[in-house]
Design a protein around this motif. Structure first.
Motif, short mmCIF file in Angstrom:
data_model
loop_
_atom_site.label_atom_id
_atom_site.label_comp_id
_atom_site.label_asym_id
_atom_site.label_seq_id
_atom_site.Cartn_x
_atom_site.Cartn_y
_atom_site.Cartn_z
N GLU A 1 53.85 96.79 126.23
CA GLU A 1 52.39 96.84 126.23
C GLU A 1 51.85 95.54 126.80
OE1 GLU A 1 48.76 98.15 123.41
OE2 GLU A 1 50.32 96.96 122.46
N LYS A 2 51.00 95.66 127.82
CA LYS A 2 50.35 94.51 128.42
C LYS A 2 48.88 94.53 128.02
CE LYS A 2 52.57 96.42 131.38
NZ LYS A 2 53.58 97.46 131.31
N ILE A 3 48.40 93.42 127.48
CA ILE A 3 47.02 93.34 127.03
C ILE A 3 46.32 92.25 127.83
CG2 ILE A 3 45.45 92.95 125.10
CD1 ILE A 3 47.81 93.81 123.26
N LEU A 4 45.24 92.63 128.48
CA LEU A 4 44.41 91.70 129.23
C LEU A 4 43.08 91.62 128.49
CD1 LEU A 4 45.10 93.13 132.80
CD2 LEU A 4 46.27 91.24 131.67
N THR A 5 42.84 90.50 127.83
CA THR A 5 41.60 90.31 127.09
C THR A 5 40.74 89.34 127.90
OG1 THR A 5 42.82 90.55 125.02
CG2 THR A 5 40.56 89.69 124.88
N VAL A 6 39.51 89.75 128.16
CA VAL A 6 38.65 88.96 129.03
C VAL A 6 37.36 88.61 128.30
CG1 VAL A 6 37.62 90.97 130.17
CG2 VAL A 6 37.74 88.79 131.38
N HIS A 7 36.91 87.37 128.51
CA HIS A 7 35.67 86.88 127.90
C HIS A 7 34.77 86.37 129.01
CE1 HIS A 7 33.00 85.27 124.90
NE2 HIS A 7 33.12 84.05 125.38
N GLU A 8 33.54 86.83 129.01
CA GLU A 8 32.54 86.46 130.01
C GLU A 8 32.98 86.78 131.44
OE1 GLU A 8 31.06 82.47 129.47
OE2 GLU A 8 30.64 82.83 127.37
N PRO A 9 33.44 88.03 131.68
CA PRO A 9 33.85 88.37 133.03
C PRO A 9 32.65 88.71 133.91
CG PRO A 9 34.02 90.30 131.65
CD PRO A 9 33.60 89.14 130.75
N THR A 10 32.85 88.59 135.20
CA THR A 10 31.86 89.14 136.12
C THR A 10 32.04 90.66 136.08
OG1 THR A 10 33.37 89.11 138.01
CG2 THR A 10 32.02 87.12 137.64
N GLN A 11 31.03 91.39 136.49
CA GLN A 11 31.16 92.85 136.52
C GLN A 11 32.26 93.29 137.47
OE1 GLN A 11 29.86 95.16 134.53
NE2 GLN A 11 28.96 93.47 133.38
N GLU A 12 32.40 92.56 138.58
CA GLU A 12 33.43 92.90 139.56
C GLU A 12 34.82 92.73 138.96
OE1 GLU A 12 30.96 90.63 140.23
OE2 GLU A 12 29.69 91.88 141.48
N LEU A 13 35.03 91.62 138.24
CA LEU A 13 36.34 91.38 137.64
C LEU A 13 36.64 92.44 136.59
CD1 LEU A 13 38.91 89.71 137.25
CD2 LEU A 13 37.66 88.36 135.56
N GLU B 1 42.78 89.00 140.18
CA GLU B 1 42.91 90.45 140.04
C GLU B 1 43.92 90.98 141.04
OE1 GLU B 1 42.73 94.48 141.01
OE2 GLU B 1 41.87 92.99 142.34
N ARG B 2 43.82 90.56 142.30
CA ARG B 2 44.77 91.03 143.32
C ARG B 2 46.20 90.61 142.97
NH1 ARG B 2 40.63 89.65 146.73
NH2 ARG B 2 41.60 87.68 147.35
N ALA B 3 46.36 89.39 142.48
CA ALA B 3 47.69 88.91 142.10
C ALA B 3 48.26 89.75 140.95
CB ALA B 3 47.64 87.43 141.74
N LEU B 4 47.43 90.08 139.96
CA LEU B 4 47.88 90.94 138.86
C LEU B 4 48.26 92.32 139.38
CD1 LEU B 4 45.30 90.06 136.07
CD2 LEU B 4 47.75 89.56 136.05
#
Length: 134
Positions: free
Chosen positions: A85-97, A65-68
């Protein structure tokens, strides 16, 4: 394990390179990277990465996350970058992420965060797409 698909058009490769430049060797060892390339019509063409999937543990999530955030902040002055357009699709993330990614989305133009299962990128799928375009 968390999966994060990053789509930033032809800038995806630069984004991934910069992201990995900000990580230690131990952190890089914790990440599985798969890249999807655009079909290339000519044999001599270099493939262009159009999407990348990172698979990583919760331990590495804050570093990614910090690197992004750093990458997006450094590109903020680039008007062409804001148009992509930048798309970040996340699967099974932690709540913090998930919270961190949503903050990235709020702070930067044209960044969308989606949740859900990701399509798997495989070399055969990329190869099939390239063959269809020939």
């Amino acid at each position: 394990m968390t999966e994060l698909r990053i789509e930033a058009g032809s800038d995806t490769s630069d984004l991934i390179s910069e992201l990995f430049n900000q990580l230690s060797d131990d952190q890089i060892d914790e990440i599985e990277l798969t890249q999807e390339t655009a079909p290339t019509p000519g044999i001599a063409s270099e493939p262009t990465t159009i999407a990348a999937v990172l698979v990583f543990s919760a331990v590495v999530a804050p570093v990614i996350e910090r690197a992004l955030e750093v990458y997006f902040t450094n590109r903020a002055h680039d008007r062409d970058w804001d148009r992509i357009e930048k798309i970040l699709t996340v699967h099974e993330p932690t709540q913090e992420l998930l919270k961190m990614l949503e903050n990235v989305s709020k702070n930067h133009a044209n960044v969308r965060v989606k949740q859900g299962p990701l399509p798997k990128i495989s070399s055969s799928a990329t190869m099939s797409a390239a063959k269809k375009s020939l």
